[in-house]
Structure formats: structure tokens, C-alpha cells
Design a protein around this motif. Sequence first.
Motif, PDB file in Angstrom:
ATOM      1  N   HIS A 150      25.074  29.091  33.181  1.00 14.84           N
ATOM      2  CA  HIS A 150      23.965  30.022  33.326  1.00 14.84           C
ATOM      3  C   HIS A 150      23.846  30.536  34.753  1.00 14.84           C
ATOM      4  CE1 HIS A 150      22.444  28.790  29.326  1.00 14.84           C
ATOM      5  NE2 HIS A 150      21.972  30.011  29.349  1.00 14.84           N
ATOM      6  N   GLN A 151      24.187  29.714  35.728  1.00 12.20           N
ATOM      7  CA  GLN A 151      24.208  30.195  37.106  1.00 12.20           C
ATOM      8  C   GLN A 151      25.354  31.181  37.323  1.00 12.20           C
ATOM      9  OE1 GLN A 151      24.372  26.203  38.892  1.00 12.20           O
ATOM     10  NE2 GLN A 151      22.523  26.743  40.030  1.00 12.20           N
ATOM     11  N   ALA A 152      26.419  31.013  36.583  1.00 10.63           N
ATOM     12  CA  ALA A 152      27.615  31.830  36.786  1.00 10.63           C
ATOM     13  C   ALA A 152      27.586  33.143  36.008  1.00 10.63           C
ATOM     14  CB  ALA A 152      28.861  31.031  36.378  1.00 10.63           C
ATOM     15  N   VAL A 153      26.705  33.273  35.023  1.00  9.66           N
ATOM     16  CA  VAL A 153      26.713  34.460  34.177  1.00  9.66           C
ATOM     17  C   VAL A 153      26.490  35.711  35.023  1.00  9.66           C
ATOM     18  CG1 VAL A 153      24.246  34.437  33.627  1.00  9.66           C
ATOM     19  CG2 VAL A 153      25.871  35.366  31.971  1.00  9.66           C
ATOM     20  N   GLY A 154      27.217  36.763  34.705  1.00  4.06           N
ATOM     21  CA  GLY A 154      27.115  37.999  35.473  1.00  4.06           C
ATOM     22  C   GLY A 154      28.059  38.063  36.651  1.00  4.06           C
ATOM     23  N   SER A 155      28.806  36.995  36.911  1.00  4.85           N
ATOM     24  CA  SER A 155      29.752  36.957  38.031  1.00  4.85           C
ATOM     25  C   SER A 155      31.132  36.581  37.517  1.00  4.85           C
ATOM     26  CB  SER A 155      29.308  35.930  39.088  1.00  4.85           C
ATOM     27  OG  SER A 155      28.016  36.218  39.580  1.00  4.85           O
ATOM     28  N   ARG A 156      32.136  36.882  38.301  1.00  2.14           N
ATOM     29  CA  ARG A 156      33.511  36.496  37.984  1.00  2.14           C
ATOM     30  C   ARG A 156      34.227  36.124  39.272  1.00  2.14           C
ATOM     31  NH1 ARG A 156      35.622  38.303  32.814  1.00  2.14           N
ATOM     32  NH2 ARG A 156      37.682  38.606  33.696  1.00  2.14           N
ATOM     33  N   TRP A 157      35.231  35.241  39.131  1.00  2.00           N
ATOM     34  CA  TRP A 157      36.007  34.771  40.271  1.00  2.00           C
ATOM     35  C   TRP A 157      37.497  34.834  39.925  1.00  2.00           C
ATOM     36  CZ3 TRP A 157      31.448  32.706  38.628  1.00  2.00           C
ATOM     37  CH2 TRP A 157      30.410  32.610  39.565  1.00  2.00           C
ATOM     38  N   PRO A 158      38.370  34.937  40.942  1.00  2.00           N
ATOM     39  CA  PRO A 158      39.815  34.956  40.651  1.00  2.00           C
ATOM     40  C   PRO A 158      40.286  33.740  39.860  1.00  2.00           C
ATOM     41  CG  PRO A 158      39.411  35.660  42.911  1.00  2.00           C
ATOM     42  CD  PRO A 158      38.091  35.189  42.366  1.00  2.00           C
ATOM     43  N   ALA A 159      39.747  32.563  40.190  1.00  2.00           N
ATOM     44  CA  ALA A 159      40.117  31.350  39.455  1.00  2.00           C
ATOM     45  C   ALA A 159      38.863  30.551  39.131  1.00  2.00           C
ATOM     46  CB  ALA A 159      41.091  30.496  40.266  1.00  2.00           C
TER      47      ALA A 159
END
Length: 788
Positions: A713-722
Motif C-alpha cells: 500500500h505504501q508502494a502503490v502508484g510508484s515503480r522502481w527498476p528492481a
Amino acid sequence: MSTEPETTEDAEPGTPGAESTPAGGPGTGGGEADAGRAPDTEGGDAGTGQTADTESGDAGTGQAADAESAEAGTGQTASAEGAQAGTREAGAAEGGDAGTPQVSEAEAELRAQQVERERIEQRKAEKKTPIASGTKLSGTAADLLAAVRAVESGEKPAATVFEEPRPAPRRATPEPERRPQPVAPAPVSAPAGPAPEAVQAVRQVLGEGGAPEVLAPQAAAVLGEGADEQLRADPWQLLRIAGVRPEQADGFARALLGAECGPDDERRGRAVTGWLLEQAALAGHTVLEMPALLAALAQRGVPEPDSAVQDAIAEGEALVFQDALEGEAGAPVPAEEEGAEEDEERPVRVLVGLERYALAEESLADGLARLVNSAPKQDGSAEEWERAAAAAQGSAAELIRAVAGQGLVLHTGGEASLAEPAALLTAARSLGLRAWAATHGPIGRNRFAALLRRSGQAADALGQAGEAPADSPVATVSGLLAGLEGPGRDTDGALDLDLLVVLDAPQLDVETAALLTESLPDGARLVLAGDPAVLWSAGPGRVFADLLAARICPQVASRRPDPGPLGELVSGIGIGELNQVEAPGKEVVIVPVRDAGEAVHRTVQLVVDSVPRAIGVPAEETQVITPGHGGAVGTRALNAALKERLNPGPGRFGGFDPGDRIVHSPAPGRALPGRVVTADAEGLHLSCEGETVVVPRERVEQSVRHGWALTAHQAVGSRWPAVVVVLPGDAAQALSRPWVYTAFGRADRHLSVVHGVEQALPRAVAEVAAKPRTTRLQVLLAPQISGT
């Protein structure tokens, strides 16, 4: 999706029907503040978390304490969910004159929300038909103090309380031709803190009742003027303080009232009714069905639940609604299709909710109906719009054509489909429209700005640290509403734009969505775009899902698939299939583990060594995602292990050192990844996606945590290379299809799965869908939309 409420058997602890787990009691894990909300279970159904040390995929199944709840940061917990703490400190007025202190982003956002709520309340008041209303301590004191300290320290969740401001006149109806020059929003005075004498009076009452006196400042702030007398007259008002549960309020009441105190006291019934409705809101519901509420009251020891609910309605502490049952197609049956006799006999469901969310949901329905029923402003001729559509391809062309003639359009798709809103924004701005996009968080904002730049929309190249260009027409939703980003507002108080494209639309709760629609000028166009398979919003409601089900406006489904093995894997999860995919470039790697210790060891090894060496992605661009905050493999344990390897230090600044990777939660439901720069008397200085943030010392413990490892839920809306997704053996009960879809979908180039749940993973993907939420949006929209 069904709008039926959760059954009481499935309700999470603290929500209606759940078993009681004393807050702060021995053995409870307690979580830190999660995006301003701080629960320790994260629910696959955003906002409906469990209380195990894992996020709940089947939100609200009542596991043991210490798992992050629903959306990153909405504030629910096994022991303190539903509590209403976290009121923001008074600060300088937003947008003040020279010499006025600079307000923080969180303060500015909250004040902007206050202004919009004033408009909503004034709007409802103008309606012809109003809504029917209807320090050494032991024993209870020690339990109560532990519970509240857990909330204040971020170990248990806290919900934000907004004091009711004075009603302000609603802005006048915009003129057909809006004034061209935007103006800054008017400053809003911050509410003053409680007076020292008021705090002292409350402290005395708390001491008499055996409650921790350290609660006095918070109680005085929450209860307002005469808080001490309110507590004497109704000790169960203590339930309005974060971390306090009914059994603890009962002990306080017994100490104050003596023989007068009993379970049949009508004051207790009213207070527990309100408390349960708050828990339901934290679980994602805007209302509860009457039978579910009555059953929950009985479980909480209220001898006459029906009388308790009626008392709460009569006192204006809750609202009651009667909605017609849904038809076969899942939509409310319009009254005009039935005769008078049939209308009288039509079955209804009785719903009860808090005024705050009822007003927001009604305001949202009104605003959406205004967009659907009115013609958008004629910006550009039909021929020009058609030429723009012809220049696009596939579903991007469909989106442009739909927006040309409609005030509200829905767009669905995965990460690759973002190219279509980008094409729409480019076309609209080429036609002279003041077009803007808004995202859930700054990482999404900067990624979309980069996409626009690559497509030729943004004039300048990206700045340092991936920062969006100053003239890029992309903002965050919170920054847009607070007036810190975006086009500003016109002289009528509306956003100075013609087209708003809201990305990450599933993250909109009813209050945020209502603020957005109320802020749109007449004739504006609104596009809600997002992936319906991700976790739902942290706050109550399921706006995007309800609108998709209501079918009141054009819906454009992207036909652009996410590419590569990662896209194939995530797409399969979205339809309930966990497929093996060919990954010749090591795009997907499964790392089996047997126990928690091995899971932590392998996670650190992947981030520090394996992924940088084999994939070429440095540790600072690799994100760890795990189901919960607590436990042997929660975010706290993983962050401690990763800090020791990546940035060892004594934690001299409230547990943090310069260079630490963090996540900052300035307001409920928001999580801003960043790094610690330094600290001084002012507070902790952070850099969050190119923005400088200073967190006051007293707010650090509540709103900042290490961020090498996050929850989904903290990560939703974001993306990272790995991305490294950690699934320890005790996480099996927390997994759901939306959780897995969201966590796996955060990876751009590489995904490692530290796998310790065996068959629980494919079973969750195939069988555990999002938990239903009870809302009224579809029912409210039906009579207002022609043709439904």
C-alpha cells in the motif's frame, strides 16, 4: 463488484463484529505510522486490513496484531483502529503575506480540505430536502496509556480528526467566460491549540478516572471547549481519542461514575455506535448495513443495540438511509420504472453512516452528475478533435474522441496504457485547452512527466534526481488540492483548467474525489484513469470501481499490454492466474526460503549484491516490498538489516542518519519515499523526489520510517527498476490477488520473489479477491443521470 458489506465474521478487529483485542496489551506488535495511517496490517482490499503481521489480502479477517492495514497509511489497527488522532498542529496561514511563516505541505493540504468541506456542508444546507439524521501505572490505566502511546508513536494506527470550521459561503456559480488570470487561494487560519488551563482541567478528570494524564492535550484538542465537563458528563467520549477501545473507556467510566455505570447506559451505546462506524470507515466502508451494526453492538456488550443506534441517530451522531435493493444487473432500480404500488412494496436496505462520509459521498455524486449531464466547454471544433484522434492510434484515439464530447470519461489499463492519457494531454493542449494530469504520488508524477517529455509535450528536459520540469502539466492530487502544485484557482475558487486527467484513480477515496469534483469549473472535462486490479484506496469508498459498475459515462479500456515477461506475469495475476513465464534476461527470479531468518538474509543479499551484480540495478534503485510492518520479516526487521549493510550509523536523529532511505507520511493515505539530508533544531530535513521537506522533531516518530522496505500500500502508484517482494511463511493469510498484483507490478526491469508461502501464493491469486466495501455512490448517481 458487490456493494454488500463485510460479514461480521470477516470483520477486522476493531471493526463491527470483530473480536476485541486489548490495545497495547502484552504480545501485541504494534506498527508504525503508515502513510499517516500507521496500521500494521495492509489489506489487499485497501483500508480493510487484518491485524496479523502481514497485510491483509482478504481485508479484515482478524488475524493477530501488527500488520499494516489497508492503504498505505489510513490508520487502522487491531488495538487502536478507528481512533481519531493525528490532528495537525496549528501553523501559519497558507499563502500568507510577506513575513507569514511558511506552512508545511501537510498543513496546506489539510486546510485546503477544510475549505472544500465548508463548501460541501454549505451546499448540503442549501438543499431543500436535508439528509435524514437521525508514569507508574497499572491495570486499566496502564493498558490505556500503552494503547495511546502506541498510536502516538506510530506503533498503532491513528485516524485524523478535523475540527469543524465555520461554514463559509459557497463560491458563486462560474460565469460562462471564466477570468483568464488565476489567483492564489485565500489563506485559511489554522485552529488554535487547546489553552493550558483547558488541558489542566482535562488532566484532572483523567486522573480521577485512572486514565493516563498524558492524554490531556489530545483529549482537549479532540473534544474542544469544555472537554473536562464533557468527560465528566459522558466518560465514554474518551473513545474519540486515538488508541482507546470500548473496554478501556468502560474502565474510565466506572472510575468516574461508580454505581451509575452500566452496560445499558445510553451514553455508552451512542459512543460505541460512533466508534464502530469509525472502524467501518477505516475498513473502507462509507456506511454499514443495519443488521451488521446491530450484531457488532451486541458483540460489544450493548444490551439494546437498536435503541443505541436510534439514540445516535437522534443525537445527530449518525445518519440513516434507506436504499432500494439492487436489480438483477447490479444497479439500483429507478423509481420511475415502477408503479406507485410496486414502489411502496419495493424492498430496501437500511444503512447507517457517519455524516462526514455521507456528505462527501453525496457531494461526489452531485459533482459527477454535473459533469455527466452538462456539455463540456467547446474548446476546439469537432473537426480539430477528430484530426487529433486520427493522429493517435488504437485506444488512444478512442479516448480522445470520448473526451471531445463528454464531461466524464473512465480509462482503464496497466502501466503501458499511460501512453494514452499522455496522448490525450498532448492533443488537448495543442487545441488550446488548459489540460493537467494529477497522480497519487511524486514518483508517479515524475514518471508521467518524463513520458510527456519523451512524447514531446514538456518543453524542458527533466531536472536532477528525476525531478519534473517546472512547466510540466503534471501535479500530485494532494498538491493540486492544496494549491502547492498545478494551475492554481480562478477568481471563483475553481481550478483554473479545462481538462483534468487523474491517474491512479483507484486510490481516490470519497472525500478526495468529492474535493476534486467540487473544485472543477463548469464546462470542464474529467478523466479518471487507472488499473482497476490494484489495491483500493486507503480511505473509505471505492470510487473508481463504483463508477465502472455504474456505467454512467464512456469507458475506454486500453488494448496496450504491458511488455515482456513482467507484463505477462502481472497480466495473468490480474485474471487470477499465476503463470510461469520465460525470463531469459532474469526479469523474474524466484528465491525459495524455509524460515524468517533465511528470508531476511536472502533479501539483504539480493539488494546489496545479487541484483546490482547480475541485473545492473544499484541498491538505491531497488525496492523491497513485504506484507506487513511487524514480525520477523516485516518492514521494521528488513529495514534494520538493510540499514546495517547500506548506511550503518547510530541513528542520532530520532533513529535516523543522513543518507538513510525513508518514507514520509505527511497525511493519511500518502507515502513519500525519500532520503534523510540532515537534522537541526528545525527538525529532520528530507529530500523526497527532488522536494525539500522539513519534519518537525515532534512529528518524526509518527510520520517518518525507514524506507528500504515498504508495504504494497505504501508502494502503490510508484515503480522502481528492481523490486524484491518478500513472502514469509506467516504471510499466507494476508495475501490476495490485488496485493500480489500490486506488489509484483511495481517492478520495471526485474522482480525477485523471496518465496516462503508455498501453495498459498497461487491460491491467493486464484481465489482471494478484493474484499467488498459498502458504499452508496451507485445508488446516489442513478436518479441523477439521465438514461440510467
